[in-house]
Design a protein around this motif. Structure first.
Motif, mmCIF file in Angstrom:
data_model
loop_
_atom_site.group_PDB
_atom_site.id
_atom_site.type_symbol
_atom_site.label_atom_id
_atom_site.label_comp_id
_atom_site.label_asym_id
_atom_site.label_seq_id
_atom_site.Cartn_x
_atom_site.Cartn_y
_atom_site.Cartn_z
ATOM 1 N N VAL A 36 0.863 -1.172 0.000
ATOM 2 C CA VAL A 36 0.000 0.000 0.000
ATOM 3 C C VAL A 36 0.905 1.229 0.000
ATOM 4 O O VAL A 36 1.615 1.485 0.964
ATOM 5 N N THR A 37 0.896 1.953 -1.087
ATOM 6 C CA THR A 37 1.696 3.161 -1.204
ATOM 7 C C THR A 37 0.765 4.334 -1.446
ATOM 8 O O THR A 37 -0.009 4.330 -2.395
ATOM 9 N N LEU A 38 0.819 5.316 -0.566
ATOM 10 C CA LEU A 38 0.012 6.516 -0.708
ATOM 11 C C LEU A 38 0.937 7.709 -0.864
ATOM 12 O O LEU A 38 1.960 7.806 -0.204
ATOM 13 N N TRP A 39 0.530 8.605 -1.727
ATOM 14 C CA TRP A 39 1.302 9.808 -1.958
ATOM 15 C C TRP A 39 0.372 10.991 -1.789
ATOM 16 O O TRP A 39 -0.692 11.052 -2.414
ATOM 17 N N VAL A 40 0.751 11.915 -0.941
ATOM 18 C CA VAL A 40 -0.040 13.116 -0.711
ATOM 19 C C VAL A 40 0.808 14.300 -1.142
ATOM 20 O O VAL A 40 1.902 14.510 -0.623
#
Length: 113
Positions: A36-40
């Protein structure tokens, strides 16, 4: 019953057979399922708080973008509202960002619109 339609001849249908031809790619794809990779982006962090209203009434604390992001994460991961609040809080903590996360009641109220 529709699920019993082919029950008498179920054993006559051949079972589908799948064969893995490249085991290393298959293993890597199975490993990446759990990633799970999230980028904000910085724009989201800057626009998290709502701008001040010029009209009468209470001031919104969170922008529509913040509510939309939280509800999108809720839909993607199939979370309840309180779980969504905790999930967004943990993402902010992991990224080292000091964000005020909307409460589950705020998500519920503002998500209806």
């Amino acid at each position: 019953m529709p699920y019993k339609f082919n029950d008498a001849r179920r054993n006559k249908f051949p079972k589908a057979k799948y064969r893995v031809t490249n085991c290393s790619e298959y293993n890597e794809s199975l490993r990446q399922r759990g990633d799970v990779t999230l980028w904000v982006s910085d724009d989201v962090v800057q626009n998290w708080a709502s701008p001040r209203r010029k009209t009468r009434g209470g001031q919104a604390r969170y922008s529509d973008l913040a509510i939309e992001i939280c509800l999108t994460l809720r839909a993607v991961f199939r979370l309840l509202l309180r779980q969504t609040q905790g999930f967004v809080l943990s993402i902010a903590k992991l990224m080292g960002i000091d964000l005020a996360v909307p409460d589950f009641s705020i998500l519920s109220r503002r998500g209806k619109g």
